[in-house]
Design a protein around this motif. Sequence first.
Motif, PDB file in Angstrom:
ATOM      1  N   GLU A 161      57.827  58.430   2.562  1.00 44.91           N
ATOM      2  CA  GLU A 161      58.311  59.220   1.426  1.00 44.91           C
ATOM      3  C   GLU A 161      59.705  59.769   1.712  1.00 44.91           C
ATOM      4  N   LYS A 162      59.885  60.274   2.915  1.00 44.04           N
ATOM      5  CA  LYS A 162      61.162  60.867   3.296  1.00 44.04           C
ATOM      6  C   LYS A 162      62.314  59.889   3.153  1.00 44.04           C
ATOM      7  N   PHE A 163      62.061  58.617   3.514  1.00 45.37           N
ATOM      8  CA  PHE A 163      63.135  57.616   3.498  1.00 45.37           C
ATOM      9  C   PHE A 163      63.062  56.694   2.275  1.00 45.37           C
ATOM     10  N   ASN A 164      62.264  57.098   1.290  1.00 44.36           N
ATOM     11  CA  ASN A 164      62.237  56.433  -0.018  1.00 44.36           C
ATOM     12  C   ASN A 164      61.839  54.960   0.049  1.00 44.36           C
ATOM     13  N   VAL A 165      60.846  54.654   0.889  1.00 49.53           N
ATOM     14  CA  VAL A 165      60.336  53.283   0.935  1.00 49.53           C
ATOM     15  C   VAL A 165      58.834  53.231   0.682  1.00 49.53           C
ATOM     16  N   SER A 166      58.244  54.335   0.280  1.00 49.91           N
ATOM     17  CA  SER A 166      56.783  54.377   0.123  1.00 49.91           C
ATOM     18  C   SER A 166      56.281  53.408  -0.932  1.00 49.91           C
ATOM     19  N   ASP A 167      57.147  53.049  -1.890  1.00 46.46           N
ATOM     20  CA  ASP A 167      56.733  52.103  -2.930  1.00 46.46           C
ATOM     21  C   ASP A 167      56.670  50.675  -2.411  1.00 46.46           C
ATOM     22  N   ARG A 168      57.134  50.455  -1.174  1.00 45.08           N
ATOM     23  CA  ARG A 168      57.121  49.098  -0.602  1.00 45.08           C
ATOM     24  C   ARG A 168      56.186  48.979   0.604  1.00 45.08           C
ATOM     25  N   ILE A 169      55.408  50.029   0.891  1.00 41.15           N
ATOM     26  CA  ILE A 169      54.488  49.992   2.029  1.00 41.15           C
ATOM     27  C   ILE A 169      53.079  50.347   1.567  1.00 41.15           C
ATOM     28  N   ASN A 170      52.125  49.541   1.996  1.00 43.27           N
ATOM     29  CA  ASN A 170      50.715  49.890   1.854  1.00 43.27           C
ATOM     30  C   ASN A 170      50.179  50.253   3.235  1.00 43.27           C
ATOM     31  N   PHE A 171      49.450  51.356   3.314  1.00 39.47           N
ATOM     32  CA  PHE A 171      48.928  51.836   4.590  1.00 39.47           C
ATOM     33  C   PHE A 171      47.435  51.553   4.696  1.00 39.47           C
ATOM     34  N   TYR A 172      47.016  51.117   5.889  1.00 38.07           N
ATOM     35  CA  TYR A 172      45.622  50.746   6.115  1.00 38.07           C
ATOM     36  C   TYR A 172      45.108  51.428   7.378  1.00 38.07           C
ATOM     37  N   GLU A 173      43.963  52.078   7.263  1.00 34.97           N
ATOM     38  CA  GLU A 173      43.321  52.657   8.433  1.00 34.97           C
ATOM     39  C   GLU A 173      42.321  51.648   8.987  1.00 34.97           C
ATOM     40  N   GLY A 174      42.485  51.282  10.251  1.00 36.89           N
ATOM     41  CA  GLY A 174      41.564  50.317  10.833  1.00 36.89           C
ATOM     42  C   GLY A 174      42.095  49.754  12.130  1.00 36.89           C
ATOM     43  N   ASN A 175      41.357  48.802  12.678  1.00 40.96           N
ATOM     44  CA  ASN A 175      41.669  48.240  13.987  1.00 40.96           C
ATOM     45  C   ASN A 175      42.500  46.970  13.887  1.00 40.96           C
ATOM     46  N   LEU A 176      43.712  47.040  14.394  1.00 42.56           N
ATOM     47  CA  LEU A 176      44.610  45.886  14.478  1.00 42.56           C
ATOM     48  C   LEU A 176      44.719  45.157  13.139  1.00 42.56           C
ATOM     49  N   LEU A 177      44.456  43.844  13.113  1.00 45.99           N
ATOM     50  CA  LEU A 177      44.662  43.068  11.881  1.00 45.99           C
ATOM     51  C   LEU A 177      43.455  43.068  10.944  1.00 45.99           C
ATOM     52  N   GLU A 178      42.350  43.669  11.375  1.00 48.34           N
ATOM     53  CA  GLU A 178      41.117  43.586  10.585  1.00 48.34           C
ATOM     54  C   GLU A 178      41.268  44.052   9.135  1.00 48.34           C
ATOM     55  N   PRO A 179      41.990  45.144   8.861  1.00 50.63           N
ATOM     56  CA  PRO A 179      42.081  45.599   7.473  1.00 50.63           C
ATOM     57  C   PRO A 179      42.903  44.684   6.566  1.00 50.63           C
ATOM     58  N   LEU A 180      43.572  43.683   7.153  1.00 52.29           N
ATOM     59  CA  LEU A 180      44.488  42.835   6.384  1.00 52.29           C
ATOM     60  C   LEU A 180      43.884  41.470   6.058  1.00 52.29           C
ATOM     61  N   ASN A 181      42.592  41.310   6.226  1.00 58.50           N
ATOM     62  CA  ASN A 181      41.941  40.018   5.994  1.00 58.50           C
ATOM     63  C   ASN A 181      42.331  39.443   4.636  1.00 58.50           C
ATOM     64  N   GLY A 182      42.712  38.150   4.666  1.00 62.49           N
ATOM     65  CA  GLY A 182      43.076  37.459   3.435  1.00 62.49           C
ATOM     66  C   GLY A 182      44.545  37.527   3.097  1.00 62.49           C
ATOM     67  N   GLN A 183      45.310  38.327   3.822  1.00 58.00           N
ATOM     68  CA  GLN A 183      46.747  38.457   3.540  1.00 58.00           C
ATOM     69  C   GLN A 183      47.568  37.579   4.486  1.00 58.00           C
ATOM     70  N   LYS A 184      48.757  37.221   4.022  1.00 59.86           N
ATOM     71  CA  LYS A 184      49.688  36.417   4.822  1.00 59.86           C
ATOM     72  C   LYS A 184      51.024  37.136   4.913  1.00 59.86           C
ATOM     73  N   PHE A 185      51.694  36.951   6.062  1.00 67.27           N
ATOM     74  CA  PHE A 185      52.941  37.671   6.306  1.00 67.27           C
ATOM     75  C   PHE A 185      53.990  36.741   6.915  1.00 67.27           C
ATOM     76  N   ASP A 186      55.249  37.107   6.695  1.00 62.46           N
ATOM     77  CA  ASP A 186      56.349  36.355   7.294  1.00 62.46           C
ATOM     78  C   ASP A 186      56.617  36.813   8.724  1.00 62.46           C
ATOM     79  N   VAL A 187      56.269  38.070   9.014  1.00 63.53           N
ATOM     80  CA  VAL A 187      56.438  38.578  10.363  1.00 63.53           C
ATOM     81  C   VAL A 187      55.372  39.646  10.629  1.00 63.53           C
ATOM     82  N   ILE A 188      54.847  39.609  11.837  1.00 61.75           N
ATOM     83  CA  ILE A 188      53.937  40.646  12.318  1.00 61.75           C
ATOM     84  C   ILE A 188      54.629  41.328  13.490  1.00 61.75           C
ATOM     85  N   VAL A 189      54.758  42.636  13.429  1.00 64.63           N
ATOM     86  CA  VAL A 189      55.381  43.385  14.523  1.00 64.63           C
ATOM     87  C   VAL A 189      54.350  44.331  15.126  1.00 64.63           C
TER      88      VAL A 189
END
Length: 285
Positions: A161-189
């Motif tokens: 919110e402070k840096f005005n990017v909250s509209d481009r980030i979804n936050f997930y509570e969970g262990n490592l990649l588990e909460p992202l099942n079914g999604q694809k990404f160009d980069v994982i950091v």
Amino acid sequence: MNGMTIAQKLNEATAKLTEVGIENARLDAEVLLAYVLNTRRLALYVHIARDLEEAQIVRYDKLIARRLEHIPVAYLTGHKEFMGMNFAVTNDVLIPRQDTEVLAQGVIEHLQEYSGDLKLADIGTGSGAICISILKYIDRITAAAVDISRNALDVAEFNAEKFNVSDRINFYEGNLLEPLNGQKFDVIVSNPPYIPSGKFKTLQPEISFEPHGALDGGTDGLDFYKQIIDTAPEFLNDKGFIVFEVGIDQSEPVIELLKANGSFGAIQIWKDLANIDRVVAAWKK
């Protein structure tokens, strides 16, 4: 107490911090006094002969007393600069380090070679410093930020919110990649926990104030690399890549894990300012 100047107070605090073995004692003394006075460090020297008010001295002395207990400066002030931005931090998140800027800068450089909209996953986001910095520099990116700690996610959401990017980030509570099942990404950091469990007793006492779960990488420090590498390929798009921060002497073991997985081709090492292997990046075949 009355009549203490900025110069006298800085000298007094520096001597106390030095006596208990605080590294960069003068810098810490300056940062904390600038925080109390709500000014920049440089301004301390512009007004070096100025008398401090009693309330300012009392507040400063309390902060110095806590620093003498080895509580990190960032937790005392509630913020830390990273990639030219002032991130909020609490003791629920790791303090962003300058060395980690190597990871953020490298990802920014490589993503500029990609066209179109991009998706990034930040695993173990903590304060959100890595993810938010990348989004601030490239506006074509949306991100998924994951952390197992709800309190850490609260800090990351505040920073987004402070840096005005909250509209481009979804936050997930969970262990490592588990909460992202079914999604694809160009980069994982990821800057995962990578300190071997047996080494904590040898570290600076300041480390004990940071969240243990964000630091302890298991017996060999590689537990989380193994888990992430095992599942990462299914989350990466074609030509996607994964980027890890690594500890000292961990680049080669992490590279071996990537090679053994069989899904990664080109691998790079990015060094920090001390010429130490700091980041390992690998591209999906």
